[in-house]
Design a protein around this motif. Structure first.
Motif, short mmCIF file in Angstrom:
data_model
loop_
_atom_site.label_atom_id
_atom_site.label_comp_id
_atom_site.label_asym_id
_atom_site.label_seq_id
_atom_site.Cartn_x
_atom_site.Cartn_y
_atom_site.Cartn_z
N LEU A 1 0.90 -1.14 0.02
CA LEU A 1 -0.07 0.05 -0.16
C LEU A 1 0.83 1.32 0.03
CD1 LEU A 1 -2.86 -0.96 2.68
CD2 LEU A 1 -3.07 -0.51 -0.03
N GLY A 2 1.87 1.30 0.88
CA GLY A 2 3.01 2.45 0.90
C GLY A 2 3.41 2.72 -0.48
N ALA A 3 4.07 1.59 -1.20
CA ALA A 3 4.69 1.74 -2.49
C ALA A 3 3.63 2.08 -3.32
CB ALA A 3 5.21 0.29 -2.93
N SER A 4 2.32 1.90 -3.50
CA SER A 4 1.32 2.07 -4.29
C SER A 4 1.06 3.92 -4.14
CB SER A 4 0.10 1.52 -4.18
OG SER A 4 0.34 0.08 -4.48
N ALA A 5 1.12 4.11 -3.10
CA ALA A 5 1.01 5.52 -2.45
C ALA A 5 1.90 6.45 -3.17
CB ALA A 5 0.60 5.87 -1.06
N LEU A 6 3.28 5.92 -2.81
CA LEU A 6 4.43 6.98 -3.42
C LEU A 6 4.31 6.70 -4.80
CD1 LEU A 6 7.17 5.22 -1.00
CD2 LEU A 6 6.37 7.79 -0.99
N GLY A 7 4.05 5.65 -5.45
CA GLY A 7 4.03 5.31 -6.92
C GLY A 7 3.06 6.64 -7.58
N LEU A 8 1.86 6.68 -6.70
CA LEU A 8 0.89 7.53 -7.47
C LEU A 8 1.39 8.97 -7.13
CD1 LEU A 8 -2.52 5.98 -6.09
CD2 LEU A 8 -1.81 6.37 -8.32
N VAL A 9 2.06 9.42 -6.21
CA VAL A 9 2.31 10.50 -5.72
C VAL A 9 3.53 11.13 -6.83
CG1 VAL A 9 3.59 12.30 -3.99
CG2 VAL A 9 1.75 10.61 -3.33
N ALA A 10 4.41 10.15 -6.83
CA ALA A 10 5.51 10.52 -7.76
C ALA A 10 5.13 10.30 -9.27
CB ALA A 10 6.71 9.46 -7.49
N GLY A 11 4.44 9.48 -9.59
CA GLY A 11 4.00 9.61 -11.07
C GLY A 11 3.12 10.66 -11.35
#
Length: 257
Positions: free
Chosen positions: A33-43
């Motif tokens: 979940l944390g990786a997905s959140a970071l991915g959404l923010v960075a992307g």
């Protein structure tokens, strides 16, 4: 290559920090979940920056990082590296392919085939072979081929507590202990091989220079059944062959006395 072999004469396979990075576990629920959140923010930030700023290179890197973290979140795959010269993404599956190839080479009876498997893996995935662990595997395969060149029949050792290779000569068996290290080969590295030999003559083959203590050990008649030799390429093969014959002959004399 920035990573150097250990300087104390120990083999790479005994170093837990090196091996640990090749045995990652899948990400847990909260990590995904944390990786997905970071991915959404960075992307999302990278995508917004592409259209609103002039820093196209930095924006593209953010998009790549975001995609990588999103992939981590979806697959649960640990991330090995983000970025590089081409802002590429290397995931664990690349290391897994090499891991399977190395394992296959270890169980291959034909040493030429085993060396070909390891050499092919190093060509297909050169970035992975910057690791000490895999460079050592490649070195062991090359040593096995060099021993065959001088007329020995070579097999891989059966377990981690024994020799790396076993060479059958006209005189008898010789245990081969491989030391892929930095600095100089110390006498403790030779003593370790001697403890593994269980009465069988042993030859320590290393890529490193021999310390003065090891040179003195080689010159001693009392320890001729355990010797160390430096080998790096075909230019050292004749030296390797002579050392193998000396150790095998000394072992035969010791058994007959």
């Amino acid at each position: 290559m920035t990573e150097q072999p250990p300087a104390d004469g120990s083999s790479a396979s005994s170093e837990e920090p090196i091996d640990a990075q090749f045995e990652p576990e899948l990400l847990g629920r909260w990590e995904r979940l944390g990786a997905s959140a970071l991915g959404l923010v960075a992307g999302g930030g990278g995508g917004w920056a592409v259209f609103t700023t002039d820093n196209q290179a930095g924006s593209a890197v953010l998009v790549v990082i975001g995609a990588a973290f999103l992939l981590m979140g979806l697959q649960g795959t640990p991330l090995i590296r983000v970025g590089g010269a081409d802002s590429g993404v290397e995931l664990e599956r690349r290391r897994r392919r090499v891991e399977r190839a190395i394992e296959q080479a270890r169980h291959e009876e034909n040493q030429e085939v085993a060396a070909g498997i390891v050499e092919g893996a190093s060509i297909l995935e050169p970035a992975v072979f910057r690791s000490l662990r895999y460079r050592r595997e490649l070195y062991v395969s090359k040593v096995a081929l060099a021993l065959q060149t001088v007329g020995a029949a070579v097999e891989r050792g059966k377990n981690d507590r024994g020799p790396d290779l076993v060479a059958q000569t006209a005189t008898g068996l010789v245990n081969i202990e491989v030391k892929y290290i930095g600095g100089r080969l110390s006498l403790s590295g030779v003593r370790q091989a001697e403890s593994y030999s269980h009465g069988v003559p042993a030859l320590v083959v290393t890529n490193a220079p021999l310390s003065p203590e090891v040179e003195s050990h080689n010159a001693s008649e009392r320890s001729r059944h355990v010797e160390a030799v430096r080998w790096n390429d075909e230019r050292d093969t004749a030296l390797l062959g002579r050392a193998l014959l000396r150790v095998a002959a000394a072992g035969g004399l010791q058994a007959g006395s």
